[in-house]
Design a protein around this motif. Structure first.
Motif, PDB file in Angstrom:
ATOM      1  N   CYS A 171      55.324  18.097  30.800  1.00  0.00           N
ATOM      2  CA  CYS A 171      54.575  16.992  31.416  1.00  0.00           C
ATOM      3  C   CYS A 171      53.136  17.027  30.930  1.00  0.00           C
ATOM      4  O   CYS A 171      52.611  18.092  30.627  1.00  0.00           O
ATOM      5  N   CYS A 221      55.030  19.224  38.675  1.00  0.00           N
ATOM      6  CA  CYS A 221      53.846  18.817  37.907  1.00  0.00           C
ATOM      7  C   CYS A 221      53.265  17.512  38.473  1.00  0.00           C
ATOM      8  O   CYS A 221      52.061  17.404  38.726  1.00  0.00           O
ATOM      9  N   PHE A 249      45.518  24.029  38.713  1.00  0.00           N
ATOM     10  CA  PHE A 249      46.916  23.580  38.710  1.00  0.00           C
ATOM     11  C   PHE A 249      47.805  24.635  39.372  1.00  0.00           C
ATOM     12  O   PHE A 249      48.637  24.322  40.236  1.00  0.00           O
ATOM     13  N   ALA A 251      50.256  24.402  42.602  1.00  0.00           N
ATOM     14  CA  ALA A 251      51.701  24.610  42.387  1.00  0.00           C
ATOM     15  C   ALA A 251      52.224  25.700  43.323  1.00  0.00           C
ATOM     16  O   ALA A 251      53.333  25.592  43.865  1.00  0.00           O
ATOM     17  N   ILE A 262      51.937  20.979  30.433  1.00  0.00           N
ATOM     18  CA  ILE A 262      52.782  22.152  30.649  1.00  0.00           C
ATOM     19  C   ILE A 262      53.910  22.135  29.617  1.00  0.00           C
ATOM     20  O   ILE A 262      54.460  21.077  29.311  1.00  0.00           O
ATOM     21  N   VAL A 279      49.290  16.686  32.030  1.00  0.00           N
ATOM     22  CA  VAL A 279      48.547  16.893  33.279  1.00  0.00           C
ATOM     23  C   VAL A 279      47.211  16.143  33.265  1.00  0.00           C
ATOM     24  O   VAL A 279      46.831  15.499  34.229  1.00  0.00           O
ATOM     25  N   GLU A 339      58.959  19.246  36.034  1.00  0.00           N
ATOM     26  CA  GLU A 339      58.297  17.949  35.863  1.00  0.00           C
ATOM     27  C   GLU A 339      57.926  17.356  37.228  1.00  0.00           C
ATOM     28  O   GLU A 339      56.818  16.825  37.404  1.00  0.00           O
ATOM     29  N   PHE A 384      50.127  26.398  29.780  1.00  0.00           N
ATOM     30  CA  PHE A 384      49.247  25.290  30.185  1.00  0.00           C
ATOM     31  C   PHE A 384      48.217  25.171  29.077  1.00  0.00           C
ATOM     32  O   PHE A 384      47.430  26.092  28.857  1.00  0.00           O
TER      33      PHE A 384
END
Length: 315
Positions: A116, A264, A48, A52, A246, A118, A261, A89
């Motif tokens: 959010c 994400c 992730f 990101a 997250i 994931v 968000e 996370f």
């Protein structure tokens, strides 16, 4: 002139806040992983963070802060500056399970803001390949015929699989003999060796293992085991998988949460993240924060009823 100035000030304010939203992140984001390095969730956190960083042009650095079943890392988050530059996370279990299992929590759930979802970490009911038990119905029939005698392994007291089987026991009025391990890595050799009647491992732990999966503890099938029916499909009560996502500190500005968000959602849709998840036998499943929070609240309420019945000692 005063009215004109007010309008100008409002426009300037709107510009500044939209700039703040679009400017996030303008420096490195620390991603707290509240479990040890090397596990499946840790690998997902790193996948992730890689994506990101590519999307935002800033580093997202994973820091492992294990301990207290994930609560230590959430405690660090609760006391962090609420500006979006410190996030966690993690599975939601520190919010949905731990309050009922730990005497002295490192944080209060209202200090945490879910941002959010994931992915869902889906668990299963599995037996060793040579087991005479061929279906979930057969397993339940045996359980009802001899209450408390069928042994099963799970990833530890109060873990998602332990509570999932507890919810099944409660709904179907059946009793098994649960045995807690320190994760699937310890439990699976005993399952495959035959000293357990069945286990409730994560599907992500089962790659190449000599087991027969009887059911997926979710409302739909899992792409890693496409021939195995889900609980819902078999007509059993629905079981919530591990909800991973997250989180930010409470008090983080709405505009920053909106931006987090949105990042994400972008990450979950990237090819890189999807491919990494597939390699780890995980299924990306994005939810925006309102839906993620509602889901966490529902699981919390369910556990408030279920956990006292399991007579678990508070640690």
């Amino acid at each position: 002139p005063a009215a004109g100035f007010t309008i100008f000030a409002m426009l300037l304010g709107a510009f500044a806040s939209s700039h703040a939203q679009n400017a996030f992140p303008s420096k490195t984001v620390e991603v707290i992983m509240p479990y040890a390095a090397g596990g499946g969730v840790d690998a997902m956190a790193r996948a992730f963070s890689r994506e990101a960083a590519q999307i935002t042009g800033q580093q997202w650095v994973v820091n492992n802060r294990p301990g207290g079943g994930g609560t230590v890392g959430f405690g660090v988050l609760a006391n962090a500056n609420p500006d979006g530059y410190t996030a966690v996370f993690s599975p939601a279990s520190a919010l949905t399970n731990s309050p009922f299992l730990i005497k002295k929590m490192a944080f209060r759930p209202e200090q945490i803001e879910p941002v959010c979802q994931v992915f869902e970490n889906v668990f299963a009911i599995a037996v060793k390949t040579g087991s005479p038990i061929k279906s979930l119905d057969e397993l339940m029939a045996r359980g009802k015929a001899a209450p408390g005698t069928l042994s099963y392994g799970h990833a530890g007291p109060g873990s998602v699989p332990h509570l999932s089987v507890g919810a099944i026991e409660k709904a179907l009025k059946v009793k098994f003999n649960g045995i807690g391990y320190r994760g699937d890595g310890q439990m699976l050799p005993d399952l495959m060796g035959g000293s357990l009647d069945f286990g409730a491992p994560a599907i992500s732990s089962l790659g190449g293992k000599d087991v027969r999966v009887l059911a997926v503890l979710a409302d739909k099938r899992h792409p890693a085991v496409p021939n195995v029916p889900s609980m819902t499909e078999l007509g059993y009560p629905s079981v919530t998988p591990g909800l991973n996502g997250i989180y930010a500190p409470a008090g983080t500005p709405t505009l920053v949460l909106d931006r987090m968000e949105a990042i994400c959602k972008q990450v979950v849709e990237t090819q890189g993240f999807t491919k990494a998840a597939r390699g780890l036998q995980q299924v990306p499943a994005f939810l925006p924060r309102a839906k993620f929070k509602a889901r966490i609240d529902a699981v919390y309420r369910m556990h408030a009823e279920l956990i006292p019945e399991l007579n678990l000692e508070k640690e």
